[in-house]
Design a protein around this motif. Structure first.
Motif, mmCIF file in Angstrom:
data_model
loop_
_atom_site.group_PDB
_atom_site.id
_atom_site.type_symbol
_atom_site.label_atom_id
_atom_site.label_comp_id
_atom_site.label_asym_id
_atom_site.label_seq_id
_atom_site.Cartn_x
_atom_site.Cartn_y
_atom_site.Cartn_z
ATOM 1 N N THR A 198 0.787 -1.156 0.099
ATOM 2 C CA THR A 198 0.072 -0.021 0.098
ATOM 3 C C THR A 198 0.920 1.278 -0.007
ATOM 4 O O THR A 198 1.783 1.009 0.361
ATOM 5 N N PRO A 199 0.457 2.466 -0.382
ATOM 6 C CA PRO A 199 0.856 3.608 -0.039
ATOM 7 C C PRO A 199 1.158 3.540 1.329
ATOM 8 O O PRO A 199 0.762 2.939 2.271
ATOM 9 N N ALA A 200 2.484 4.292 1.937
ATOM 10 C CA ALA A 200 2.574 4.645 3.507
ATOM 11 C C ALA A 200 1.169 5.071 3.921
ATOM 12 O O ALA A 200 0.635 6.008 3.159
ATOM 13 N N GLY A 222 6.403 12.219 4.550
ATOM 14 C CA GLY A 222 6.673 13.444 3.450
ATOM 15 C C GLY A 222 5.451 14.060 2.751
ATOM 16 O O GLY A 222 4.277 13.429 2.856
ATOM 17 N N LEU A 223 5.697 14.892 2.041
ATOM 18 C CA LEU A 223 4.633 15.579 1.196
ATOM 19 C C LEU A 223 5.173 15.319 -0.563
ATOM 20 O O LEU A 223 6.241 15.288 -0.560
ATOM 21 N N PRO A 224 4.094 15.282 -1.408
ATOM 22 C CA PRO A 224 2.856 15.508 -1.187
ATOM 23 C C PRO A 224 2.097 14.108 -0.572
ATOM 24 O O PRO A 224 2.751 13.278 -0.543
ATOM 25 N N ALA A 225 1.179 14.481 -0.018
ATOM 26 C CA ALA A 225 0.229 13.263 0.449
ATOM 27 C C ALA A 225 -1.269 13.795 0.373
ATOM 28 O O ALA A 225 -1.554 14.854 0.161
ATOM 29 N N VAL A 226 -2.115 12.616 0.992
ATOM 30 C CA VAL A 226 -3.565 12.771 0.647
ATOM 31 C C VAL A 226 -4.006 12.568 2.140
ATOM 32 O O VAL A 226 -3.906 11.593 2.864
ATOM 33 N N LEU A 227 -4.906 13.653 2.717
ATOM 34 C CA LEU A 227 -5.752 13.305 3.998
ATOM 35 C C LEU A 227 -7.103 13.046 3.664
ATOM 36 O O LEU A 227 -7.662 13.515 2.658
ATOM 37 N N LYS A 228 -7.348 11.736 4.090
ATOM 38 C CA LYS A 228 -8.714 11.225 3.837
ATOM 39 C C LYS A 228 -9.570 10.991 5.058
ATOM 40 O O LYS A 228 -9.031 10.484 6.048
ATOM 41 N N GLU A 283 -2.101 9.263 3.721
ATOM 42 C CA GLU A 283 -1.623 8.480 3.029
ATOM 43 C C GLU A 283 -0.399 8.985 1.863
ATOM 44 O O GLU A 283 -0.624 10.317 1.278
ATOM 45 N N GLY A 284 0.752 8.429 1.851
ATOM 46 C CA GLY A 284 1.819 8.961 0.964
ATOM 47 C C GLY A 284 1.302 9.057 -0.434
ATOM 48 O O GLY A 284 0.415 8.316 -0.944
ATOM 49 N N PHE A 285 1.797 10.061 -1.002
ATOM 50 C CA PHE A 285 1.402 10.285 -2.516
ATOM 51 C C PHE A 285 2.184 9.156 -3.161
ATOM 52 O O PHE A 285 3.413 9.125 -3.225
#
Lengths: 360, 360
Positions: free
Chosen positions: B112-114, B132-138, B173-175
Motif C-alpha cells: 500500500t502507499p505509506a 513526507g509531502l505530497p500526501a493525501v488526507l482522507k 496516505e503518502g502520494f
C-alpha cells in the motif's frame, strides 16, 4: 418517457427490462392480480374494456403499445383518441383476424396455403371439397399456442368441426407439406426505416414453440425480408412484427403475423446486438433502430409448465435464464433459456444440455 | 426468492435488472422519495437506522445485501439477527474504514502507499514529517468520488487540514507516483469459489470515474488476483468486491476495496458473459457463479450531471445506454454507456464518439 402497455405478462416484463435502461417508465393495464410485469412498473388492474382505467392509462403515459394482439378493437380506438398507439388500430385489426391477415398476404402477392372463410358448417363442407384434406380449421380470432384449431384428416373429422370450435367464424387452411417452420422478426421505425433479424428455425411441440435457433445467412432471408417489408409498408407499421412462414419446396408460404414482440425472438436478448424488446421500444418511441445482427451462434428454449431448478440452469455454460416469475402450470410458458456460443457444435451441445434439464 | 437491498440508487436498480430474469423479487430500503431503484421493486422508505422498517424488510426477504458500504454498523448487526446478510458485518466494518482497510492490506502482505491514522492535528504533523509531502488526507469513513479528502502539497496545506475535514478520524496516505489506476472486480460464492473479471483501466476526473476499459491478458492480472484472493478469504467474503490499485513501478499498490458492485464493473453488463450484478446475486443467493470473461473489446463511460440526448446515444454503433432515471445534477452519476466492439481500434473510435456527445 412513460410507456403504457396493454397486457402485463412476460412480454411486458421483458419490454420493461429493456426499456428501463433507456430511461423509460412503464404502466401495465392487465386484469390479472398476479400479472408478472407488475414487478417492473405501475399495474393498472382493470379489464381491457374499462374506459375509466384506459383513460387513466392514456393520461399517465406518452404512448401505448401492446403485448398481445387480441385486444378489443374498441379498446384501441378509445385509447387512440387520447394518446399515440403503436402499432396502429389497423395493424391490430388485420393481425387479430386470420381471414383479414391471409387476404392481405394474397393482395400483396405473398404465397400462403390455400384458405377459405368459414361462417357455417356448409361453408366448411364446401371449402373441404375445394381445398381437400388434410386441412386445418382455425378460429379467425383469439387462437394461440395451438388453441382454437383442429386438424381435419378425414370427412368424419370435418363433420362437426365448425360446432366443435364454437360455431365462431373460422378459416380453413390447406395442409402444407412443409420442411421447416421459420420466423422473421422485423422492426419498422416511425420514419419508415425497417430492419430484420436473421431468420429463426422454430420447433413446435403440441402447438407450442419449444426451440428457436437463429440462422446464419439463410438462403431464404432475402425472400422473407421482401415479404415482411410489403406487410410493414402496407400497414405503415411501427414497432416489432413477427412473421411466421412455412418452408415449402425451397420457398416460403406465409403462416401468420404477430404485431408485437414474439417468443421466437427471445434469443435476441443476449444473442443480438439490440434485442427485439429494445428495438420495439426504440421504434414506438421514435428513436433510431438498433443493430439486428447476431453476436454468435444463438438459440432459445422455452420452459413450459415449470422452470428447471435455477441452480442447474445457471450452472450451464453459455446459458442465460429468463424466469418470468409466474405460477407454474401445465402448458404455460413460465421461462426460457437463451444460449450464445462461439460455434455451432457448441451450441448444439448446449441445446442438448438445456433439453436434458427440461426432460429431467 | 426475494432480495432486500439497503440503498435504492443505480446499483440497486441494476441489481434488480439482473436479478429479475433469475426469478428474484426486490425490496429496497432507502429514505429518498425518488430512489431510482424503486421502479423495479418494493420501496421501503425509511432511514437506515429505523428498526421498525429494518425488521419489516428482514421479515419480507430471504436475504439482505447492500449497494453502499457506509451503512451504520448497528443497522447491519440488527438485520443479521433476523436474516442472512451478505457481505458480512465484518466485511463492511473493514471496508467502511480506511484505517481498518489499509491495516488489513498490511497484515495480508499487500503493498500500500505509506499511511498513518490521524486523530488530531498533532497526529497529522507527525505523520507528514514521517511520510513526507505530497500526501493525501482522507476521512476514515464516508468518503466517495473524491469527497472527504484533501491533497497536501505544502506545510501550509497541512496546517489546518484536520479541522478542514471536520476534525473527524482521518488517514494520511503518502502520494504514490502511479502510472495508472486499475481495478479488479472479484466475486466469491458462499462455498468459497472465487472468480475474477479482467483488470480494468480507470480514468478519473475531479475524483470521479469517467472511463473504464477492460484489459486483455493484463500482465498484472495474476498479481491482482493473488491480492484480492487474500482479502476475500480473510473476510470469508460473499458477493462482489471491487479492489482498486495503483500501478507503480510495474507492480500494484492497494488503494481501497468496495464491498459491493462497483462503477468500474458496469462494462460487464454487456461486456462480460455474466455481469457483476448477476454474479453478486448468484453469490449471495448460493447459486453457482457465472463466467467472468469478456465478450470482446469493451469499455464504460460515465454520464455525470446529465445524460446526452437519448436519440444520439442509441444512434451510436456498439453502444448501450444505461439511464438511471435520476434527476440531473452537477457531479451526480446519472447514467453510463457501455461499448462492446470486435477490435480495439473500433473501441477507441467508439469511446471518442461517446466522449464527443458528453462534450457537446
Amino acid at each position: 418517457m412513460k410507456i403504457g402497455v396493454i397486457g402485463g405478462g412476460q412480454l411486458g416484463r421483458m419490454l420493461a427490462l429493456a426499456g428501463t435502461p433507456l430511461g423509460m417508465d412503464f404502466a401495465f393495464l392487465d386484469p390479472a392480480p398476479d400479472a408478472c410485469a407488475a414487478a417492473l412498473g405501475e399495474h393498472i388492474r382493470a379489464d381491457y374494456g374499462d374506459q375509466d382505467h384506459l383513460r387513466q392509462l392514456a393520461d399517465e403515459v406518452d404512448l401505448v403499445t401492446f403485448e398481445f394482439e387480441s385486444v378489443p378493437a374498441e379498446t384501441v380506438a378509445f385509447l387512440s383518441r387520447f394518446v399515440p398507439v403503436y402499432p396502429s388500430a389497423e395493424a391490430l385489426r388485420i393481425a387479430r383476424d386470420r381471414w383479414f391477415e391471409k387476404s392481405m398476404f394474397k393482395d400483396l402477392g405473398i404465397p400462403t396455403p390455400a384458405f377459405a372463410d368459414i361462417q357455417s358448417q356448409a361453408d366448411l363442407d364446401a371449402a373441404v371439397a375445394a381445398i381437400g384434406l388434410p386441412a386445418v380449421l382455425k378460429t379467425r380470432t383469439l387462437g394461440y399456442d395451438g388453441k382454437g384449431q383442429k386438424v381435419l384428416r378425414s370427412a368424419a373429422d370435418a363433420a362437426d368441426a365448425f360446432a366443435e370450435l364454437g360455431s365462431v367464424p373460422c378459416l380453413l387452411e390447406g395442409f402444407v407439406p412443409f420442411t421447416g417452420e421459420v420466423s422473421l422478426i422485423a422492426v419498422r421505425a416511425r420514419d419508415g426505416e425497417t430492419r430484420f433479424y436473421p431468420l429463426v428455425h422454430n420447433t413446435h411441440e403440441s402447438g407450442i414453440l419449444r426451440l428457436s435457433v437463429a440462422s446464419d445467412a439463410h438462403p431464404l432471408q432475402a425472400l422473407a425480408e421482401d415479404y415482411a417489408g410489403r406487410v410493414l409498408d402496407q400497414l405503415q407499421y411501427v414497432g416489432v412484427l413477427a412473421f411466421e412462414f412455412f418452408e415449402v419446396d425451397g420457398g416460403l408460404k406465409a403462416n401468420e403475423i404477430a404485431p408485437r414482440v414474439h417468443n421466437s425472438g427471445h434469443w435476441t436478448i443476449e444473442g443480438a446486438r439490440c434485442s427485439q424488446f429494445e428495438n420495439h421500444l426504440r421504434a414506438v418511441a421514435g428513436l433510431p433502430l438498433g443493430a439486428t445482427t447476431r453476436r454468435g451462434e444463438t438459440a432459445m428454449l422455452n420452459f413450459i409448465g415449470t422452470v428447471p431448478p435455477v441452480e442447474k440452469v445457471v450452472a450451464l455454460a453459455d446459458c442465460h435464464l429468463h424466469h418470468y416469475g409466474k405460477a407454474f402450470k401445465d402448458g404455460r410458458k413460465v421461462g426460457h433459456a437463451t444460449l450464445l456460443c462461439a460455434d455451432r457444435a457448441t451450441l448444439d451441445q448446449r441445446i442438448a444440455d438445456v433439453q436434458a434439464l427440461i426432460d429431467a
